[in-house]
Design an enzyme around this catalytic site. Structure first.
Site, PDB file in Angstrom:
ATOM      1  N   ASP A 161      86.052  12.796  55.704  1.00 19.18           N
ATOM      2  CA  ASP A 161      86.034  11.499  56.402  1.00 19.18           C
ATOM      3  C   ASP A 161      85.845  10.428  55.333  1.00 19.18           C
ATOM      4  O   ASP A 161      84.722  10.221  54.873  1.00 19.18           O
ATOM      5  CB  ASP A 161      84.884  11.491  57.416  1.00 19.18           C
ATOM      6  CG  ASP A 161      84.665  10.136  58.084  1.00 19.18           C
ATOM      7  OD1 ASP A 161      85.519   9.254  57.931  1.00 19.18           O
ATOM      8  OD2 ASP A 161      83.625   9.965  58.746  1.00 19.18           O
ATOM      9  N   GLU A 203      84.049   0.988  55.702  1.00 23.36           N
ATOM     10  CA  GLU A 203      84.243   1.346  57.113  1.00 23.36           C
ATOM     11  C   GLU A 203      82.954   1.885  57.708  1.00 23.36           C
ATOM     12  O   GLU A 203      82.584   1.565  58.841  1.00 23.36           O
ATOM     13  CB  GLU A 203      85.364   2.390  57.244  1.00 23.36           C
ATOM     14  CG  GLU A 203      85.810   2.674  58.684  1.00 23.36           C
ATOM     15  CD  GLU A 203      85.047   3.781  59.410  1.00 23.36           C
ATOM     16  OE1 GLU A 203      85.283   3.961  60.612  1.00 23.36           O
ATOM     17  OE2 GLU A 203      84.196   4.458  58.788  1.00 23.36           O
ATOM     18  N   GLU A 204      82.273   2.715  56.937  1.00 26.46           N
ATOM     19  CA  GLU A 204      81.095   3.421  57.462  1.00 26.46           C
ATOM     20  C   GLU A 204      79.920   2.487  57.746  1.00 26.46           C
ATOM     21  O   GLU A 204      78.949   2.885  58.374  1.00 26.46           O
ATOM     22  CB  GLU A 204      80.662   4.529  56.495  1.00 26.46           C
ATOM     23  CG  GLU A 204      81.696   5.645  56.291  1.00 26.46           C
ATOM     24  CD  GLU A 204      81.861   6.565  57.491  1.00 26.46           C
ATOM     25  OE1 GLU A 204      81.155   6.383  58.496  1.00 26.46           O
ATOM     26  OE2 GLU A 204      82.716   7.461  57.406  1.00 26.46           O
ATOM     27  N   HIS A 261      80.424  14.032  59.006  1.00 24.42           N
ATOM     28  CA  HIS A 261      79.274  13.453  58.302  1.00 24.42           C
ATOM     29  C   HIS A 261      78.316  14.512  57.735  1.00 24.42           C
ATOM     30  O   HIS A 261      77.250  14.168  57.238  1.00 24.42           O
ATOM     31  CB  HIS A 261      78.521  12.416  59.138  1.00 24.42           C
ATOM     32  CG  HIS A 261      79.286  11.132  59.279  1.00 24.42           C
ATOM     33  ND1 HIS A 261      78.736   9.951  59.716  1.00 24.42           N
ATOM     34  CD2 HIS A 261      80.583  10.841  58.990  1.00 24.42           C
ATOM     35  CE1 HIS A 261      79.661   9.005  59.715  1.00 24.42           C
ATOM     36  NE2 HIS A 261      80.794   9.521  59.286  1.00 24.42           N
ATOM     37  N   HIS A 315      90.161   4.633  55.318  1.00 23.07           N
ATOM     38  CA  HIS A 315      89.029   4.133  54.536  1.00 23.07           C
ATOM     39  C   HIS A 315      88.646   5.057  53.383  1.00 23.07           C
ATOM     40  O   HIS A 315      88.648   6.277  53.503  1.00 23.07           O
ATOM     41  CB  HIS A 315      87.824   3.788  55.422  1.00 23.07           C
ATOM     42  CG  HIS A 315      87.122   4.913  56.114  1.00 23.07           C
ATOM     43  ND1 HIS A 315      86.054   5.572  55.555  1.00 23.07           N
ATOM     44  CD2 HIS A 315      87.287   5.460  57.337  1.00 23.07           C
ATOM     45  CE1 HIS A 315      85.591   6.484  56.411  1.00 23.07           C
ATOM     46  NE2 HIS A 315      86.328   6.448  57.487  1.00 23.07           N
TER      47      HIS A 315
HETATM   48 CO    CO Z   1      82.667   8.454  59.149  1.00 21.89          CO
HETATM   49 ZN    ZN Z   2      86.041   7.760  59.043  1.00 19.82          ZN
END
Ligand code: CO
Ligand code: ZN
Length: 332
Positions: A168, A198-199, A307, A64
């Site tokens: 990420d 995605e998040e 995150h 992603h």
């Molecule tokens: Co994430």
């Molecule tokens: Zn991720």
């Protein structure tokens, strides 16, 4: 070089829903290396590299492009911005951080220092200071709905590690880009999906899987860590190899795909870890449940402080993962 590809992709602005700058970077990297590239209605960048075998399977590999951010919900009288979450961003992690909007406008995220009950602070206690002194001044710079993300950064940590806010899942985007660059005459068709949103609920990968109808699904994403002083789970350590996911909240990996990943790791001579995550999910969860179901697995990159503004990975795990992916598209 994996490191250069990673750095290029980490620098692009791309909160959930506004991933086009990341997609543009990927397009530049892959130009001339693949058979086709297209962008769908959700902004997913879908890249094909045809396989050599006449019975080639279609393997959808997803990474992603989006990352977490803060969306402006209100501009106050005195020029401060009130914000809401785009994805899993928390007040503790974002407090004091430098943020940046799409046009490069900087702001500082501040968690209100003068409240009685500090233990119960949430995003409503957070504001972003862009230096404006009045609402009018702020409104010239931002609008409700604009999204800021952690300011890009790239820090070498020790011999093998790198810290950055968008690790990420740009580290997986880098792996997928390099897989598409270096896979050469591989057996199966690779459909690389640089996915969106995605998040906020695995949205891009879900529609991409529907359109692609893959024979096999594979997500690449970061996972959490269990190797700092008071953190023992998941039983995954940085620098000890990528992890093959057994399960998380979004998916129980299809055993046959999981086993192929172990086989690919063995063929590549790469040590892997086994991952059971009690929380979180990946694009794999959406791919697996597409149409009548798709056999799906996830290859994870161990990542500390997910995150936060300093997500840390180990480049040895990245290099191992690339070797596994190159084997996987031949073996599966
Ligand atoms: Co994430
Ligand atoms: Zn991720």
């Amino acid at each position: 070089m994996l490191r250069d590809t990673l750095q290029t992709l980490l620098n692009a602005y791309g909160p959930s829903g506004s991933e086009h700058a990341v997609a543009e970077k990927v397009r530049e990297l892959l130009e001339g290396h693949v058979d086709s590239m297209k962008t769908d209605a959700l902004g997913n960048l879908i890249v094909e590299k045809f396989g050599a075998d006449e019975n080639a399977k279609t393997i959808m590999v997803s990474a992603h492009m989006d990352h977490i951010g803060l969306v402006v919900t209100n501009i106050e009288e005195n020029g401060f911005l009130r914000v809401g979450a785009v994805g899993g961003i928390s007040p503790e992690l974002v407090r004091g951080r430098k943020m940046v909007f799409q046009d490069g406008l900087p702001g500082i995220a501040v968690l209100e220092p003068n409240v009685k009950n500090k233990a119960r602070q949430d995003l409503s206690d957070l504001f972003v200071d862009i230096g404006a002194e009045t609402r009018e001044e702020a409104e010239k710079l931002v609008s409700v709905g604009d999204v800021c993300v952690y300011a890009p950064d790239f820090t070498y940590l020790g011999k093998n590690r790198v810290a950055s806010p968008a690790m990420d899942d740009r580290c997986a985007c880098a792996l997928l880009a390099e897989l598409l660059m270096y896979a050469d005459n591989q057996k199966n068709h690779i459909v690389g999906v640089f996915s969106t949103q995605e998040e906020v609920g695995l949205r891009g990968a879900g529609v991409a899987a529907y359109a692609i109808e893959p024979d096999i699904g594979l997500a690449i994403d970061v996972t959490a860590w269990g190797d700092t002083p008071e953190t023992k789970l998941p039983a995954v350590k940085l620098g000890k190899g990528p992890a093959v996911k057994i399960m998380d909240r979004s998916m129980i990996a299809t055993p046959a795909v999981r086993e192929k990943l172990f086989e690919a790791a063995q063929a590549a001579g790469v040590i892997v870890q086994r991952e059971v995550l009690a929380f979180g999910g990946t694009d794999g969860g959406a791919i697996q449940l597409s149409r009548a179901g798709v056999p799906t697995g996830t290859l994870s990159i161990p990542c500390r402080y997910v995150h936060s503004a300093n997500e840390v990975i180990d480049m040895r795990d990245m290099e191992g993962a690339l070797k596994i992916l190159l084997q996987f598209v031949d073996l599966a």
